[in-house]
Write an enzyme that holds these catalytic residues in place. Structure first.
Site, mmCIF file in Angstrom:
data_model
loop_
_atom_site.group_PDB
_atom_site.id
_atom_site.type_symbol
_atom_site.label_atom_id
_atom_site.label_comp_id
_atom_site.label_asym_id
_atom_site.label_seq_id
_atom_site.Cartn_x
_atom_site.Cartn_y
_atom_site.Cartn_z
ATOM 1 N N GLU A 197 0.833 -1.207 0.000
ATOM 2 C CA GLU A 197 0.000 0.000 0.000
ATOM 3 C C GLU A 197 0.870 1.260 0.000
ATOM 4 O O GLU A 197 0.629 2.208 -0.756
ATOM 5 C CB GLU A 197 -0.911 0.025 1.238
ATOM 6 C CG GLU A 197 -1.957 -1.069 1.292
ATOM 7 C CD GLU A 197 -1.456 -2.315 2.038
ATOM 8 O OE1 GLU A 197 -0.256 -2.648 1.952
ATOM 9 O OE2 GLU A 197 -2.296 -2.970 2.688
ATOM 10 N N GLY A 251 6.424 -2.181 14.512
ATOM 11 C CA GLY A 251 5.618 -1.220 13.745
ATOM 12 C C GLY A 251 4.576 -0.516 14.593
ATOM 13 O O GLY A 251 4.416 0.703 14.540
HETATM 14 O O1 F6P Z 1 -0.061 -5.244 9.230
HETATM 15 C C1 F6P Z 1 1.223 -5.738 9.289
HETATM 16 C C2 F6P Z 1 2.228 -4.645 9.451
HETATM 17 O O2 F6P Z 1 3.478 -5.258 9.356
HETATM 18 C C3 F6P Z 1 2.121 -3.860 10.774
HETATM 19 O O3 F6P Z 1 2.656 -4.529 11.841
HETATM 20 C C4 F6P Z 1 2.833 -2.610 10.395
HETATM 21 O O4 F6P Z 1 2.591 -1.572 11.306
HETATM 22 C C5 F6P Z 1 2.250 -2.355 9.025
HETATM 23 O O5 F6P Z 1 2.136 -3.637 8.443
HETATM 24 C C6 F6P Z 1 3.063 -1.456 8.132
HETATM 25 O O6 F6P Z 1 4.342 -1.978 7.939
HETATM 26 P P1 F6P Z 1 5.540 -1.085 7.449
HETATM 27 O O7 F6P Z 1 5.772 -0.008 8.450
HETATM 28 O O8 F6P Z 1 6.701 -2.027 7.341
HETATM 29 O O9 F6P Z 1 5.170 -0.497 6.118
#
Ligand code: F6P
Length: 514
Positions: A197, A251
């Site tokens: 995303e 995260g």
């Molecule tokens: O939903 C899974 C996850 O890994 C969360 O733990 C994390 O906060 C989010 O996706 C975003 O991940 P990133 O900061 O690596 O983009």
């Protein structure tokens, strides 16, 4: 556990409305620390049951587990990491010396960059920055978004903060609406720098900016907060504009680190430091206070009690402040990504139900949506009422009314109402409410950075406390992986081994592979 069960049987058979009248209850069940007050008097619980809970936590090794967490032990064994987000609190000194140096270096870098942007000195296209667009999801979005909303009145003359999390293109479109492209700064926040995303939205943002000011001019409009700095530079972000943090910051615990950079710019370094200082006050309390006087421990024990001993599968977070409209969403990730598990560290069934489903919203608006269900539906859901102490004594009648509404809802859930059928034969049953439904009241002294930091830190630690009792690792999140893999398979057109329903859905809708 047998002792806990007998307390639960005893308390289930007693009337909550009578329990709250017991002498000494207030002294035994109201606690204060770091600009917060935790009031457990409306919970189906009493001092002996709480003492038994503390004993059960001790027997599970909570004291030692807490010490291991705070001293950098490997408390996340499935990923082989400590969980040291507390190292980012203001003035914290709990990480090892190398790590403390790394934290201090990046904190100095983000502070000085935030000051440059706020002062108007940072001009990627010759103009000062007026709008920050944070692109991230999960922990890289919910924390900054919550705090930006909560402390919006502290922003002063800082650039406005916008947030993009969704793959729906309209999310980015709206965040950019009315923006002067020369005055926009994109903060790409991603611990892994590989989240679909975030990367797709960041690419779309770069295309938009290139279309507006030319691709050669976009570089300094993008900065990154990531634990994978190489990936951020490979994406095209200048290495001097990549603010890194170690992989031992989870995260959903990352708002304190460079992931909070949008806030440090938008609210200013001082407000951000005060926010981190509030969290540190809670850390110190968590580290030193006896378990029976320790707010995160008590909150964790009560939530465990409701979930496990009284059998309530969910908990409602009712925040009585427009500024805390995102609090339930934030707690949802913090708690459900941490505690939604069924195996222990060794991979064997934990034999516990794991954490509760967390849901909620902001009062009084929620009184006009789902509170009917809370009052008269057949399920009992413990509610956390979270409000502002200052509102109770405010000169502003709206703030006093907000506080009164919050207090009234807790009272209504507790007392219920028995309408006499002889006075209203047709409507008595419809108007009667069972009551006997428990709640916690948590007050922040005021909507200030310090108490907000303490509130979040309290919940981070209470999740840890619960994880010890549930016998699960709260710091991994393997359950989110399968969906990511299957999404890739769909996009790549490799669905022959998917279930018939999914294949038919993709065929029926004319899904285009990439
Ligand atoms: O939903 C899974 C996850 O890994 C969360 O733990 C994390 O906060 C989010 O996706 C975003 O991940 P990133 O900061 O690596 O983009």
């Amino acid at each position: 556990m047998t002792e806990l069960k007998s307390h639960a049987d005893r308390l289930r058979a007693s009337r909550l409305a009578e329990l709250v009248d017991e002498p000494g209850r207030h002294d035994a069940l109201v606690f204060e620390k770091a600009g917060l007050e935790l009031d457990l008097t409306k919970q189906r619980l009493d001092a002996p049951a709480l003492a038994a809970l503390v004993q059960a936590a001790e027997a599970q090794g909570l004291g030692e587990r807490r010490d291991a967490l705070l001293s950098g032990g490997i408390v996340n064994p499935t990923e082989g990491r400590p969980a040291l987000h507390m190292a980012y609190r203001e003035g914290a000194n709990i990480a090892g010396s190398d790590q403390a140096e790394l934290v201090a270096r990046t904190q100095a870098q983000t502070r000085s960059f935030a000051e440059r942007v706020r002062s108007g000195d940072y001009r990627p296209s010759g103009e000062p920055i007026e709008r920050i667009v944070n692109i991230g999801i999960g922990g890289s979005d919910l924390g900054p978004r919550l705090v930006a909303d909560a402390l919006a009145l502290h922003a002063g003359s800082g650039p406005e903060m916008r947030f993009v999390a969704s793959l729906d293109p309209t999310d980015l479109e709206l965040a950019l609406s009315g923006a002067d492209p020369r005055r926009v700064l994109f903060v790409v926040a991603s611990k892994s720098f590989s989240t679909q995303e975030t990367l797709m939205s960041a690419e779309a943002a770069r295309d938009w900016l290139a279309g507006e000011i030319g691709s050669e001019a976009t570089g300094a409009h993008f900065i990154a907060a990531s634990a994978a700095p190489d990936k951020a530079t490979a994406f095209g972000i200048d290495k001097d504009l990549v603010f890194d943090f170690p992989d031992w910051v989870g995260g959903r615990y990352s708002v304190w680190s460079a992931v909070g950079l949008s806030l440090e710019i938008g609210l200013g370094p001082q407000a951000f430091a005060d926010f981190r200082a509030g969290a540190r006050a809670m850390d110190e309390h968590f580290a030193a206070a006896p378990l029976g006087q320790n707010l995160p421990v008590l909150k964790g024990l009560v939530d465990y009690w409701n979930r496990t001993m009284l059998g309530y599968p969910s908990r409602c977070v009712a925040a009585y402040s427009a500024r805390l409209g995102k609090l339930a969403d934030y707690f949802q990730q913090l708690e459900m990504e941490s505690l939604g598990k069924s195996v222990n560290e060794a991979g064997a069934p934990s034999g516990t139900p794991g954490g509760a489903l967390v849901w909620g919203g902001a009062g009084t608006e929620i009184q006009h949506s789902f509170f009917q269900w809370l009052h008269q539906g057949p399920d009992t859901v413990p509610v956390d009422f979270i409000g502002i102490r200052r509102h109770f004594g405010s000169d502003d009648p709206r703030e006093r009314a907000l506080a009164a509404n919050m207090a009234a809802q807790g009272a209504a859930l507790l007392a219920g109402r028995q309408v006499d059928p002889s006075s209203e034969p047709e409507l008595a049953a419809h108007k009667s409410m069972p009551g006997e439904r428990g709640s916690t009241t948590l007050l922040l002294d005021d909507m200030q950075p310090g108490p907000l930091g303490a509130l979040i830190a309290l919940h981070e630690h209470k999740v840890f406390v619960e994880s010890v009792l549930y016998d699960i690792n709260p710091f991994d999140q393997w359950g989110v992986e399968l969906g990511k893999v299957l999404t890739k398979g769909i996009l790549d057109g490799e669905v022959s081994r998917y279930d018939a329903s999914t294949q038919a859905l993709l065929k029926r809708t004319g899904f285009q592979t990439r």
